[in-house]
Scaffold this active site. Structure first.
Site, PDB file in Angstrom:
ATOM      1  N   LEU A 125      43.344   4.440   3.629  1.00  0.00           N
ATOM      2  CA  LEU A 125      43.373   5.673   4.427  1.00  0.00           C
ATOM      3  C   LEU A 125      44.518   5.614   5.446  1.00  0.00           C
ATOM      4  CD1 LEU A 125      41.870   8.351   5.192  1.00  0.00           C
ATOM      5  CD2 LEU A 125      40.526   7.003   6.809  1.00  0.00           C
ATOM      6  N   GLY A 131      46.682   6.299  12.077  1.00  0.00           N
ATOM      7  CA  GLY A 131      45.553   5.365  12.023  1.00  0.00           C
ATOM      8  C   GLY A 131      44.303   6.035  12.585  1.00  0.00           C
ATOM      9  N   TRP A 156      48.029  -1.466   6.557  1.00  0.00           N
ATOM     10  CA  TRP A 156      46.838  -2.211   7.013  1.00  0.00           C
ATOM     11  C   TRP A 156      45.702  -2.171   6.002  1.00  0.00           C
ATOM     12  CZ3 TRP A 156      48.626  -4.694  10.952  1.00  0.00           C
ATOM     13  CH2 TRP A 156      49.372  -4.059  11.934  1.00  0.00           C
ATOM     14  N   ARG A 244      30.932   1.572   9.263  1.00  0.00           N
ATOM     15  CA  ARG A 244      30.747   1.123  10.656  1.00  0.00           C
ATOM     16  C   ARG A 244      29.472   0.296  10.817  1.00  0.00           C
ATOM     17  NH1 ARG A 244      33.458   6.776  12.664  1.00  0.00           N
ATOM     18  NH2 ARG A 244      35.562   5.995  12.261  1.00  0.00           N
ATOM     19  N   ARG A 269      27.422 -31.836  25.421  1.00  0.00           N
ATOM     20  CA  ARG A 269      28.513 -32.107  26.365  1.00  0.00           C
ATOM     21  C   ARG A 269      27.955 -32.349  27.765  1.00  0.00           C
ATOM     22  NH1 ARG A 269      33.551 -34.021  26.569  1.00  0.00           N
ATOM     23  NH2 ARG A 269      34.665 -33.235  28.391  1.00  0.00           N
ATOM     24  N   GLY A 341      38.071 -27.249  27.195  1.00  0.00           N
ATOM     25  CA  GLY A 341      39.329 -27.502  26.482  1.00  0.00           C
ATOM     26  C   GLY A 341      39.143 -27.492  24.976  1.00  0.00           C
ATOM     27  N   GLU A 364      38.271   0.360  11.255  1.00  0.00           N
ATOM     28  CA  GLU A 364      37.222   1.363  10.935  1.00  0.00           C
ATOM     29  C   GLU A 364      36.908   2.222  12.164  1.00  0.00           C
ATOM     30  OE1 GLU A 364      34.250   0.558   8.109  1.00  0.00           O
ATOM     31  OE2 GLU A 364      35.538  -0.815   6.991  1.00  0.00           O
ATOM     32  N   GLU A 368      37.796   3.355  21.191  1.00  0.00           N
ATOM     33  CA  GLU A 368      38.078   4.662  21.811  1.00  0.00           C
ATOM     34  C   GLU A 368      37.643   5.786  20.855  1.00  0.00           C
ATOM     35  OE1 GLU A 368      40.235   2.106  21.662  1.00  0.00           O
ATOM     36  OE2 GLU A 368      40.296   1.560  23.778  1.00  0.00           O
TER      37      GLU A 368
HETATM   38  C1  LIG Z   1      43.057  -6.404  10.041  1.00  0.00           C
HETATM   39  C2  LIG Z   1      43.031  -4.938   9.799  1.00  0.00           C
HETATM   40  C3  LIG Z   1      42.481  -4.443   8.612  1.00  0.00           C
HETATM   41  C4  LIG Z   1      42.471  -3.070   8.364  1.00  0.00           C
HETATM   42  N1  LIG Z   1      41.979  -2.612   7.158  1.00  0.00           N
HETATM   43  C5  LIG Z   1      42.110  -1.296   6.834  1.00  0.00           C
HETATM   44  C6  LIG Z   1      41.733  -0.811   5.533  1.00  0.00           C
HETATM   45  O1  LIG Z   1      41.257  -1.562   4.682  1.00  0.00           O
HETATM   46  N2  LIG Z   1      41.948   0.484   5.248  1.00  0.00           N
HETATM   47  C7  LIG Z   1      42.483   1.376   6.147  1.00  0.00           C
HETATM   48  O2  LIG Z   1      42.641   2.531   5.807  1.00  0.00           O
HETATM   49  N3  LIG Z   1      42.844   0.953   7.396  1.00  0.00           N
HETATM   50  C8  LIG Z   1      42.651  -0.355   7.748  1.00  0.00           C
HETATM   51  N4  LIG Z   1      43.040  -0.805   9.017  1.00  0.00           N
HETATM   52  C9  LIG Z   1      43.646   0.152   9.941  1.00  0.00           C
HETATM   53  C10 LIG Z   1      42.764   0.462  11.143  1.00  0.00           C
HETATM   54  O3  LIG Z   1      41.678   1.253  10.767  1.00  0.00           O
HETATM   55  C11 LIG Z   1      43.671   1.113  12.194  1.00  0.00           C
HETATM   56  O4  LIG Z   1      44.518   0.106  12.689  1.00  0.00           O
HETATM   57  C12 LIG Z   1      42.880   1.749  13.325  1.00  0.00           C
HETATM   58  O5  LIG Z   1      42.179   2.878  12.859  1.00  0.00           O
HETATM   59  C13 LIG Z   1      43.778   2.158  14.490  1.00  0.00           C
HETATM   60  O6  LIG Z   1      44.874   2.870  14.059  1.00  0.00           O
HETATM   61  P1  LIG Z   1      46.352   2.473  14.564  1.00  0.00           P
HETATM   62  O7  LIG Z   1      46.530   1.020  14.330  1.00  0.00           O
HETATM   63  O8  LIG Z   1      47.316   3.391  13.916  1.00  0.00           O
HETATM   64  O9  LIG Z   1      46.325   2.708  16.103  1.00  0.00           O
HETATM   65  P2  LIG Z   1      46.620   4.095  16.860  1.00  0.00           P
HETATM   66  O10 LIG Z   1      45.879   5.206  16.196  1.00  0.00           O
HETATM   67  O11 LIG Z   1      48.083   4.237  17.003  1.00  0.00           O
HETATM   68  O12 LIG Z   1      45.973   3.811  18.271  1.00  0.00           O
HETATM   69  C14 LIG Z   1      46.614   3.019  19.273  1.00  0.00           C
HETATM   70  C15 LIG Z   1      45.709   3.022  20.508  1.00  0.00           C
HETATM   71  O13 LIG Z   1      45.539   4.372  20.978  1.00  0.00           O
HETATM   72  C16 LIG Z   1      44.168   4.682  21.065  1.00  0.00           C
HETATM   73  N5  LIG Z   1      43.943   6.101  20.765  1.00  0.00           N
HETATM   74  C17 LIG Z   1      44.388   6.798  19.703  1.00  0.00           C
HETATM   75  N6  LIG Z   1      43.931   8.062  19.745  1.00  0.00           N
HETATM   76  C18 LIG Z   1      43.161   8.158  20.858  1.00  0.00           C
HETATM   77  C19 LIG Z   1      42.414   9.216  21.462  1.00  0.00           C
HETATM   78  N7  LIG Z   1      42.328  10.432  20.898  1.00  0.00           N
HETATM   79  N8  LIG Z   1      41.744   8.945  22.612  1.00  0.00           N
HETATM   80  C20 LIG Z   1      41.800   7.725  23.177  1.00  0.00           C
HETATM   81  N9  LIG Z   1      42.499   6.685  22.650  1.00  0.00           N
HETATM   82  C21 LIG Z   1      43.177   6.909  21.516  1.00  0.00           C
HETATM   83  C22 LIG Z   1      43.497   3.785  20.044  1.00  0.00           C
HETATM   84  O14 LIG Z   1      42.116   3.613  20.301  1.00  0.00           O
HETATM   85  C23 LIG Z   1      44.297   2.507  20.223  1.00  0.00           C
HETATM   86  O15 LIG Z   1      43.815   1.797  21.314  1.00  0.00           O
HETATM   87  C24 LIG Z   1      43.007  -2.170   9.304  1.00  0.00           C
HETATM   88  C25 LIG Z   1      43.546  -2.667  10.508  1.00  0.00           C
HETATM   89  C26 LIG Z   1      43.559  -4.018  10.755  1.00  0.00           C
HETATM   90  C27 LIG Z   1      44.174  -4.516  12.046  1.00  0.00           C
END
Ligand SMILES: Cc1cc2nc3c(=O)[nH]c(=O)nc-3n(C[C@H](O)[C@H](O)[C@H](O)COP(=O)(O)OP(=O)(O)OC[C@H]3O[C@@H](n4cnc5c(N)ncnc54)[C@H](O)[C@@H]3O)c2cc1C
Length: 380
Positions: A125, A131, A156, A244, A269, A341, A364, A368
């Site tokens: 997705l 994201g 990701w 979730r 410990r 440590g 997922e 936020e």
């Molecule tokens: C190890 C790992 C595995 C993953 N696996 C998958 C997978 O299998 N499939 C898949 O589709 N995705 C996957 N993801 C992606 C993951 O779901 C996204 O990284 C996540 O949804 C956040 O999107 P972003 O990284 O683009 O952050 P952004 O959307 O850019 O967000 C950056 C920051 O801004 C905040 N923010 C954004 N919008 C708002 C708002 N409206 N109000 C307040 N705060 C906000 C966010 O909470 C975050 O703190 C994976 C990510 C990781 C790290």
């Protein structure tokens, strides 16, 4: 109100716990260090029905329900968070296909995902620029005769390099149609035009590969559409609601491991002539850890139970995911502190738990975004 598991739930929980303790826990540190989950670990999960806990039996699953699924994920995550996320995504994909798929799609993919020996499920997705807001995705699918042609980049994607089938979302309507112009497709591994990137060099969850996927005019037949055209966003949101519950269970499993190891360490410990567990400061940490884990467990199982009763559970799944993931980070951080440590060195698992727990507040849906979902329901 009865909080005890049914016979089936207890059996699935015990099956998962026994297998996790015997086959996964002793290898968890190696899985992290080598950045790979051995094939026999995944095959074992498949043989025990743990890759399709909530998928109907006639499609190769265990048909044991969402509560059993949540309990099983907890047990596996207690042993190894990387293995648990692999299990969680495959369950999620199998369930989505069982729910939204046509009869041929279900019979083609569900039994394969349940076994796990010919590849796993993967959920594509997120994109480099979309994201938290997947409605901003840029990947497109264009109809061409009796086929769809996918073009774009996903980012990701957990297990994207070990997938039998990828659920991928793409824009099929005009950009101003927003989330109502997105469809969902099933793309088998090896499809021409599908390019798999190198695993990301992550902080934790290192046994689970996270890759970018490129769809370079990737052609799939018309019957690769999962659900209805332009209604794919609903598939994503429903799958994520269930997902979730999986991630809250994963967070709880990691936190339980951190607590158990902290209790052991606190008894062994010694400082100032007594076990550190005799110091009230350490006792209070252990108490807070236990209390937060139990609260998370109740929230998570309530969401699982509601889903199983086919009652609304979106808000409850978000509350469970928000609380369990944030609690897991606090618990694992305290576990490092209790280990002193030794908590900062790889000889003990505490530092791995903290690295693994950290992502649960991000994927997922970040914390936020969970708050956004809960606020929407609170203010409705
Ligand atoms: C190890 C790992 C595995 C993953 N696996 C998958 C997978 O299998 N499939 C898949 O589709 N995705 C996957 N993801 C992606 C993951 O779901 C996204 O990284 C996540 O949804 C956040 O999107 P972003 O990284 O683009 O952050 P952004 O959307 O850019 O967000 C950056 C920051 O801004 C905040 N923010 C954004 N919008 C708002 C708002 N409206 N109000 C307040 N705060 C906000 C966010 O909470 C975050 O703190 C994976 C990510 C990781 C790290």
């Amino acid at each position: 109100m009865d909080l005890s598991p049914t016979e089936t739930q207890a059996l699935v929980q015990k099956t998962a716990r026994d297998y996790a303790e015997r086959a996964i826990l002793p290898r968890a540190a190696a899985i992290d260090a080598s950045e790979a989950i051995p094939g026999d670990v995944v095959r074992g999960l498949g043989e025990l029905g743990l890759l399709a806990v909530n998928v109907p039996v006639d499609l190769g699953g265990s048909g044991a329900g969402t509560v059993a699924y949540a309990l099983a994920i907890q047990e596996v995550a207690r042993a190894c968070a990387s293995t648990a996320v692999t299990m969680s995504v495959t369950n999620m994909v199998g369930e989505a296909i069982a729910h939204f798929g046509t009869a041929p799609q279900k019979s083609r993919y569900c039994p394969v995902l349940a076994q796990g020996d010919r590849g796993l499920g993967c959920f594509a997705l997120s994109e480099p620029d979309a994201g938290s807001d997947p409605g901003a995705m840029k990947t497109t699918a264009r109809r061409d005769g009796d086929a769809w042609v996918l073009r774009g980049n996903k980012q990701w994607i957990s297990g994207g390099d070990a997938a039998a089938v990828i659920i991928v979302w793409a824009r099929t309507g005009p950009i101003d149609a927003g989330t109502r112009g997105i469809s969902c497709f099933l793309v088998p591994a090896g499809t021409r035009g599908l390019r798999v990137g190198k695993p990301e060099d992550k902080m934790g969850l290192r046994g689970s590969h996270t890759v970018a996927l490129e769809f370079a005019d990737c052609r799939v037949p018309a019957d690769a559409l999962l659900g209805r055209e332009n209604e794919g966003f609903k598939v994503a949101m429903m799958a994520l609601d269930g997902g979730r519950i999986g991630i809250s269970s994963q967070a709880i499993g990691i936190a339980r491991a951190a607590l158990e190891e902290s209790v052991r360490f606190a008894k062994d410990r010694r400082a100032f002539g007594v076990p550190i567990g005799d110091h009230q400061a350490i006792q209070w940490k252990l108490v807070d850890m236990q209390t937060e884990i139990d609260a998370a467990r109740l929230l998570s199982l309530r969401a699982a139970w509601l889903k199983e009763q086919r009652r609304p559970f979106t808000r409850e799944a978000s509350m469970a995911k928000l609380f369990a993931s944030e609690a897991a980070v606090r618990v694992c951080n305290d576990a490092v502190q209790i280990h002193g440590g030794y908590g900062y060195a790889r000889d003990f698992a505490a530092e791995r738990h903290l690295r693994d727990a950290r992502v649960t507040t991000i994927y997922e849906g970040t914390s936020e975004i969970q708050r956004l979902v809960i606020a929407r329901s609170a203010l409705a």
